[in-house]
Motif scaffolding. Structure first.
Motif, mmCIF file in Angstrom:
data_model
loop_
_atom_site.group_PDB
_atom_site.id
_atom_site.type_symbol
_atom_site.label_atom_id
_atom_site.label_comp_id
_atom_site.label_asym_id
_atom_site.label_seq_id
_atom_site.Cartn_x
_atom_site.Cartn_y
_atom_site.Cartn_z
ATOM 1 N N GLU A 161 -1.981 2.234 3.434
ATOM 2 C CA GLU A 161 -2.380 1.253 4.431
ATOM 3 C C GLU A 161 -2.347 -0.163 3.860
ATOM 4 O OE1 GLU A 161 -6.114 2.559 5.998
ATOM 5 O OE2 GLU A 161 -5.178 4.106 7.254
ATOM 6 N N ALA A 164 1.287 -1.076 4.000
ATOM 7 C CA ALA A 164 1.693 -1.412 5.367
ATOM 8 C C ALA A 164 1.213 -2.798 5.769
ATOM 9 C CB ALA A 164 1.160 -0.368 6.342
ATOM 10 N N SER A 168 3.669 -5.691 7.021
ATOM 11 C CA SER A 168 3.547 -6.285 8.355
ATOM 12 C C SER A 168 3.782 -7.788 8.330
ATOM 13 C CB SER A 168 2.165 -5.980 8.945
ATOM 14 O OG SER A 168 1.139 -6.672 8.230
ATOM 15 N N TRP A 181 6.028 -0.643 14.103
ATOM 16 C CA TRP A 181 5.063 0.355 13.640
ATOM 17 C C TRP A 181 5.743 1.531 12.946
ATOM 18 C CZ3 TRP A 181 0.207 -0.263 12.671
ATOM 19 C CH2 TRP A 181 -0.477 -1.323 13.289
ATOM 20 N N ASN A 182 6.941 1.887 13.369
ATOM 21 C CA ASN A 182 7.670 2.934 12.652
ATOM 22 C C ASN A 182 7.984 2.504 11.227
ATOM 23 O OD1 ASN A 182 7.752 4.836 14.711
ATOM 24 N ND2 ASN A 182 9.671 4.069 15.564
ATOM 25 N N THR A 183 8.332 1.247 11.066
ATOM 26 C CA THR A 183 8.607 0.720 9.734
ATOM 27 C C THR A 183 7.356 0.765 8.870
ATOM 28 O OG1 THR A 183 10.391 -0.717 10.529
ATOM 29 C CG2 THR A 183 9.335 -1.341 8.458
ATOM 30 N N GLN A 184 6.221 0.367 9.433
ATOM 31 C CA GLN A 184 4.978 0.390 8.665
ATOM 32 C C GLN A 184 4.524 1.812 8.353
ATOM 33 O OE1 GLN A 184 1.981 -2.802 9.848
ATOM 34 N NE2 GLN A 184 3.389 -2.902 11.587
ATOM 35 N N TRP A 185 4.825 2.749 9.254
ATOM 36 C CA TRP A 185 4.402 4.135 9.045
ATOM 37 C C TRP A 185 5.007 4.719 7.778
ATOM 38 C CZ3 TRP A 185 0.721 7.295 10.234
ATOM 39 C CH2 TRP A 185 0.897 8.671 10.098
ATOM 40 N N MET A 186 6.265 4.351 7.480
ATOM 41 C CA MET A 186 6.900 4.868 6.263
ATOM 42 C C MET A 186 6.113 4.476 5.030
ATOM 43 S SD MET A 186 10.899 4.067 7.080
ATOM 44 C CE MET A 186 11.391 3.938 8.813
ATOM 45 N N MET A 188 2.857 3.741 5.013
ATOM 46 C CA MET A 188 1.580 4.455 5.056
ATOM 47 C C MET A 188 1.702 5.847 4.442
ATOM 48 S SD MET A 188 0.227 3.517 8.882
ATOM 49 C CE MET A 188 0.294 1.852 9.529
ATOM 50 N N GLN A 189 2.892 6.442 4.508
ATOM 51 C CA GLN A 189 3.123 7.783 3.984
ATOM 52 C C GLN A 189 3.524 7.801 2.515
ATOM 53 O OE1 GLN A 189 6.101 9.153 6.939
ATOM 54 N NE2 GLN A 189 4.611 10.729 7.437
#
Length: 289
Positions: A161, A164, A168, A181-186, A188-189
């Motif tokens: 996080e 991310a 952002s 948000w899909n870009t940030q999700w990567m 986060m994982q």
């Protein structure tokens, strides 16, 4: 696309990097001249999914995008639980070359973003004979960190996080909400300490600076692309780098940030199309000479 099944095929390849065995996940699509695509720090090949799903691109090119060790579906090497992950230039170079060898790729185009763009320029300086051209996206000679990278691997903070949050700030405001948000999700994982280990390479290794002048763009073209909203590799950074490479070309991409192929694929597409055309034109000139 009319079929609900995407044309992207995912596979694994086993290779050795400096004597260490790795099982590397990669995705490919298309036929024609090979293009190896490198993801950014802390992410994986999903950043390139729109390019691999583009029928116009894949009609004439074979795109291959792989997850670096420790990233995405590529597991860390055996014994990782007792090791600290810190990416180095040597390990990165060796991984890219080993992947190309394992796939039997004959002088592919190399397209990398962020740390992938940085290593593309290193390869342009050190191993130009292995590639037919370099597309360096959000790439520059060097940037010291303007943030504390240790925040991305602490017991009292969620590294993914935190990553991310940094990401952002580097996405252009025009990016579609879903892809933002899909870009940030990567990120986060991302695995524990992986983003930090990548940023260690990105913010502390300045060895490329002295090598820029040795890049011969008459032999292998170098095209640098930078989003106007990138605050990590700014347009000024990209221009400084391009100016240091005789014959390199540069484009500043409107309404794009540090993750253009992922954050806003529609806006990125025409710029990437032009980049591939530049590679083809240079290859044609060399062929006819």
């Amino acid at each position: 696309m009319t079929s609900p099944i995407e044309p992207i095929v995912g596979r694994y390849v086993r290779l050795s990097v400096d004597g260490t065995p790795h099982r590397i996940y990669f995705e490919e699509a298309g036929n024609g001249r090979p293009v190896v695509c490198l993801h950014t720090a802390g992410a994986d090949t999903r950043q390139w999914r729109f390019v691999l799903n583009d029928p116009a691109f894949t009609q004439s090119h074979r795109f291959l995008a792989f997850d670096m060790p420790w990233h995405g579906k590529s597991l860390p090497p055996e014994g990782f639980e007792t090791a600290e992950y810190l990416l180095t230039t040597q390990a990165y170079l060796a991984t890219v070359l080993a992947f190309c060898d394992a796939l039997g790729l004959d002088r592919p185009i190399l397209a990398g973003c962020s740390m992938g763009g940085r290593i593309a320029l290193q390869l342009a300086a050190l191993h130009p004979e292995r590639f037919s051209g370099f597309i360096a996206i959000e790439a520059s000679d060097f940037q010291a960190a303007w943030y504390d990278i240790d925040w991305f691997h602490r017991p009292d903070a969620h590294g993914g996080e935190m990553g991310a949050a940094l990401v952002s700030a580097n996405i252009a405001p025009q990016a579609p909400q879903a892809e933002r948000w899909n870009t940030q999700w990567m990120f986060m994982q991302s695995g524990p300490g992986v983003f930090r280990g990548d940023l260690s390479f990105y913010t502390r290794d300045d060895s490329l600076v002295a090598r820029l002048g040795s890049i011969d763009t008459r032999r292998t073209p170098v095209h640098i692309m930078c989003g106007e909203y990138d605050m990590t590799c700014t347009p000024e950074d990209a221009k400084r780098t391009a100016d240091a490479i005789d014959g390199a070309t540069l484009v500043i991409m409107k309404e794009l940030g540090h993750f253009p192929m992922s954050e806003n694929p529609a806006a990125f597409r025409p710029y990437f199309e032009k980049a591939l055309e530049r590679m083809a034109l240079h290859h044609g000139v060399l062929t006819d000479a």
